[in-house]
Motif scaffolding. Structure first.
Motif, PDB file in Angstrom:
ATOM      1  N   ILE A   1      81.838  74.721 -68.357  1.00  0.00           N
ATOM      2  CA  ILE A   1      83.001  74.752 -67.481  1.00  0.00           C
ATOM      3  C   ILE A   1      82.745  75.710 -66.314  1.00  0.00           C
ATOM      4  O   ILE A   1      83.051  75.385 -65.179  1.00  0.00           O
ATOM      5  N   TYR A   2      82.191  76.870 -66.626  1.00  0.00           N
ATOM      6  CA  TYR A   2      81.930  77.883 -65.602  1.00  0.00           C
ATOM      7  C   TYR A   2      81.043  77.309 -64.498  1.00  0.00           C
ATOM      8  O   TYR A   2      81.335  77.464 -63.309  1.00  0.00           O
ATOM      9  N   LYS A   3      79.966  76.643 -64.918  1.00  0.00           N
ATOM     10  CA  LYS A   3      79.022  76.072 -63.940  1.00  0.00           C
ATOM     11  C   LYS A   3      79.685  74.975 -63.107  1.00  0.00           C
ATOM     12  O   LYS A   3      79.424  74.857 -61.912  1.00  0.00           O
ATOM     13  N   GLU A   4      80.524  74.173 -63.738  1.00  0.00           N
ATOM     14  CA  GLU A   4      81.208  73.104 -63.008  1.00  0.00           C
ATOM     15  C   GLU A   4      82.131  73.687 -61.936  1.00  0.00           C
ATOM     16  O   GLU A   4      82.170  73.207 -60.801  1.00  0.00           O
ATOM     17  N   ILE A   5      82.850  74.725 -62.299  1.00  0.00           N
ATOM     18  CA  ILE A   5      83.744  75.372 -61.338  1.00  0.00           C
ATOM     19  C   ILE A   5      82.937  75.965 -60.191  1.00  0.00           C
ATOM     20  O   ILE A   5      83.279  75.786 -59.015  1.00  0.00           O
ATOM     21  N   GLU A   6      81.858  76.647 -60.536  1.00  0.00           N
ATOM     22  CA  GLU A   6      81.023  77.228 -59.487  1.00  0.00           C
ATOM     23  C   GLU A   6      80.423  76.147 -58.592  1.00  0.00           C
ATOM     24  O   GLU A   6      80.308  76.341 -57.385  1.00  0.00           O
ATOM     25  N   TRP A   7      80.073  75.014 -59.177  1.00  0.00           N
ATOM     26  CA  TRP A   7      79.527  73.917 -58.372  1.00  0.00           C
ATOM     27  C   TRP A   7      80.540  73.494 -57.308  1.00  0.00           C
ATOM     28  O   TRP A   7      80.190  73.306 -56.141  1.00  0.00           O
ATOM     29  N   HIS A   8      81.792  73.363 -57.706  1.00  0.00           N
ATOM     30  CA  HIS A   8      82.831  72.967 -56.752  1.00  0.00           C
ATOM     31  C   HIS A   8      83.056  74.038 -55.688  1.00  0.00           C
ATOM     32  O   HIS A   8      83.335  73.711 -54.532  1.00  0.00           O
ATOM     33  N   LEU A   9      82.929  75.287 -56.073  1.00  0.00           N
ATOM     34  CA  LEU A   9      83.065  76.365 -55.092  1.00  0.00           C
ATOM     35  C   LEU A   9      81.902  76.354 -54.098  1.00  0.00           C
ATOM     36  O   LEU A   9      82.111  76.429 -52.888  1.00  0.00           O
ATOM     37  N   TYR A  10      80.688  76.258 -54.617  1.00  0.00           N
ATOM     38  CA  TYR A  10      79.514  76.262 -53.742  1.00  0.00           C
ATOM     39  C   TYR A  10      79.483  75.053 -52.804  1.00  0.00           C
ATOM     40  O   TYR A  10      78.972  75.132 -51.696  1.00  0.00           O
ATOM     41  N   HIS A  11      80.025  73.928 -53.248  1.00  0.00           N
ATOM     42  CA  HIS A  11      79.980  72.690 -52.465  1.00  0.00           C
ATOM     43  C   HIS A  11      81.305  72.358 -51.777  1.00  0.00           C
ATOM     44  O   HIS A  11      81.478  71.249 -51.278  1.00  0.00           O
ATOM     45  N   TYR A  12      82.201  73.307 -51.745  1.00  0.00           N
ATOM     46  CA  TYR A  12      83.538  73.095 -51.185  1.00  0.00           C
ATOM     47  C   TYR A  12      83.484  72.466 -49.789  1.00  0.00           C
ATOM     48  O   TYR A  12      84.110  71.439 -49.534  1.00  0.00           O
ATOM     49  N   PHE A  13      82.731  73.056 -48.890  1.00  0.00           N
ATOM     50  CA  PHE A  13      82.710  72.564 -47.509  1.00  0.00           C
ATOM     51  C   PHE A  13      81.979  71.232 -47.389  1.00  0.00           C
ATOM     52  O   PHE A  13      82.383  70.364 -46.607  1.00  0.00           O
ATOM     53  N   ASP A  14      80.929  71.037 -48.173  1.00  0.00           N
ATOM     54  CA  ASP A  14      80.215  69.755 -48.167  1.00  0.00           C
ATOM     55  C   ASP A  14      81.129  68.632 -48.659  1.00  0.00           C
ATOM     56  O   ASP A  14      81.156  67.538 -48.087  1.00  0.00           O
ATOM     57  N   LEU A  15      81.868  68.907 -49.716  1.00  0.00           N
ATOM     58  CA  LEU A  15      82.766  67.894 -50.272  1.00  0.00           C
ATOM     59  C   LEU A  15      83.933  67.612 -49.325  1.00  0.00           C
ATOM     60  O   LEU A  15      84.355  66.461 -49.187  1.00  0.00           O
ATOM     61  N   LYS A  16      84.436  68.655 -48.665  1.00  0.00           N
ATOM     62  CA  LYS A  16      85.502  68.453 -47.675  1.00  0.00           C
ATOM     63  C   LYS A  16      85.012  67.521 -46.566  1.00  0.00           C
ATOM     64  O   LYS A  16      85.733  66.622 -46.139  1.00  0.00           O
ATOM     65  N   ARG A  17      83.782  67.749 -46.124  1.00  0.00           N
ATOM     66  CA  ARG A  17      83.204  66.905 -45.078  1.00  0.00           C
ATOM     67  C   ARG A  17      83.045  65.466 -45.581  1.00  0.00           C
ATOM     68  O   ARG A  17      83.350  64.508 -44.873  1.00  0.00           O
ATOM     69  N   GLU A  18      82.616  65.307 -46.827  1.00  0.00           N
ATOM     70  CA  GLU A  18      82.439  63.977 -47.412  1.00  0.00           C
ATOM     71  C   GLU A  18      83.768  63.216 -47.467  1.00  0.00           C
ATOM     72  O   GLU A  18      83.833  62.031 -47.128  1.00  0.00           O
ATOM     73  N   VAL A  19      84.824  63.894 -47.868  1.00  0.00           N
ATOM     74  CA  VAL A  19      86.145  63.261 -47.938  1.00  0.00           C
ATOM     75  C   VAL A  19      86.631  62.904 -46.534  1.00  0.00           C
ATOM     76  O   VAL A  19      87.171  61.818 -46.312  1.00  0.00           O
ATOM     77  N   LYS A  20      86.411  63.802 -45.595  1.00  0.00           N
ATOM     78  CA  LYS A  20      86.812  63.529 -44.209  1.00  0.00           C
ATOM     79  C   LYS A  20      86.064  62.306 -43.674  1.00  0.00           C
ATOM     80  O   LYS A  20      86.657  61.442 -43.020  1.00  0.00           O
ATOM     81  N   GLU A  21      84.774  62.223 -43.966  1.00  0.00           N
ATOM     82  CA  GLU A  21      83.979  61.074 -43.520  1.00  0.00           C
ATOM     83  C   GLU A  21      84.471  59.783 -44.165  1.00  0.00           C
ATOM     84  O   GLU A  21      84.514  58.740 -43.512  1.00  0.00           O
ATOM     85  N   TYR A  22      84.844  59.846 -45.441  1.00  0.00           N
ATOM     86  CA  TYR A  22      85.383  58.663 -46.119  1.00  0.00           C
ATOM     87  C   TYR A  22      86.643  58.187 -45.404  1.00  0.00           C
ATOM     88  O   TYR A  22      86.798  57.009 -45.101  1.00  0.00           O
ATOM     89  N   ARG A  23      87.547  59.121 -45.126  1.00  0.00           N
ATOM     90  CA  ARG A  23      88.815  58.763 -44.477  1.00  0.00           C
ATOM     91  C   ARG A  23      88.576  58.198 -43.073  1.00  0.00           C
ATOM     92  O   ARG A  23      89.206  57.233 -42.671  1.00  0.00           O
ATOM     93  N   GLU A  24      87.652  58.803 -42.338  1.00  0.00           N
ATOM     94  CA  GLU A  24      87.330  58.296 -40.998  1.00  0.00           C
ATOM     95  C   GLU A  24      86.694  56.912 -41.076  1.00  0.00           C
ATOM     96  O   GLU A  24      86.980  56.041 -40.252  1.00  0.00           O
ATOM     97  N   LYS A  25      85.855  56.714 -42.076  1.00  0.00           N
ATOM     98  CA  LYS A  25      85.208  55.410 -42.260  1.00  0.00           C
ATOM     99  C   LYS A  25      86.261  54.334 -42.526  1.00  0.00           C
ATOM    100  O   LYS A  25      86.196  53.245 -41.966  1.00  0.00           O
ATOM    101  N   VAL A  26      87.230  54.658 -43.362  1.00  0.00           N
ATOM    102  CA  VAL A  26      88.300  53.701 -43.655  1.00  0.00           C
ATOM    103  C   VAL A  26      89.104  53.415 -42.393  1.00  0.00           C
ATOM    104  O   VAL A  26      89.373  52.261 -42.062  1.00  0.00           O
ATOM    105  N   LEU A  27      89.474  54.466 -41.678  1.00  0.00           N
ATOM    106  CA  LEU A  27      90.299  54.284 -40.478  1.00  0.00           C
ATOM    107  C   LEU A  27      89.582  53.505 -39.383  1.00  0.00           C
ATOM    108  O   LEU A  27      90.194  52.711 -38.673  1.00  0.00           O
ATOM    109  N   ASN A  28      88.292  53.726 -39.247  1.00  0.00           N
ATOM    110  CA  ASN A  28      87.535  53.106 -38.157  1.00  0.00           C
ATOM    111  C   ASN A  28      86.809  51.832 -38.562  1.00  0.00           C
ATOM    112  O   ASN A  28      86.071  51.267 -37.764  1.00  0.00           O
TER     113      ASN A  28
END
Length: 135
Positions: A1-28
């Protein structure tokens, strides 16, 4: 669990960008992105409605990422304007080393790990409430 949480923390900005790209892809996107078209009564589909549905009900992975974002942002708010917020920032977002952080925050090794564990535990409790982890 600890490692999973840390993974999400370390990748927070990368994942935010991925979600933003998904939403832009859908919209465009054009209709072929959605798969079958012409399923309506007149063999036409409403691409605007399909886009709205895809944004309102994204894939499970995107939904989970968004829950993690909310948890991380709630954690940042909880520790706002404290040295624990600085610790979180330095460890997971700036990816600085332990010794650097200890010197910067003027804390001992034990305090470093105690605060880090407190942050991760808080996130674990929030994640468990959202059924993102099982404890």
């Amino acid at each position: 669990i600890y490692k999973e949480i840390e993974w999400h923390l370390y990748h927070y900005f990368d994942l935010k960008r991925e979600v933003k790209e998904y939403r832009e892809k859908v919209l465009n996107s054009s209709t072929p992105l959605f798969g079958k078209v012409g399923e309506g009564q007149s063999y036409h589909s409403d691409s605007t409605a399909i886009k709205a549905l895809m944004l309102a009900k994204p894939p499970k992975e995107i939904e989970e990422y968004e829950k993690w974002f909310a948890i991380i942002e709630k954690t940042i708010q909880k520790f706002k304007n404290t040295d624990k917020e600085k610790l979180l920032q330095l460890i997971y977002f700036d990816e600085k080393g332990r010794e650097y952080i200890q010197k910067r925050l003027h804390i001992e090794r034990a305090t470093y790990f105690y605060w880090k564990d407190e942050i991760v535990l808080y996130i674990a409790l929030l994640a468990a409430q959202e059924n993102l982890i099982k404890v």
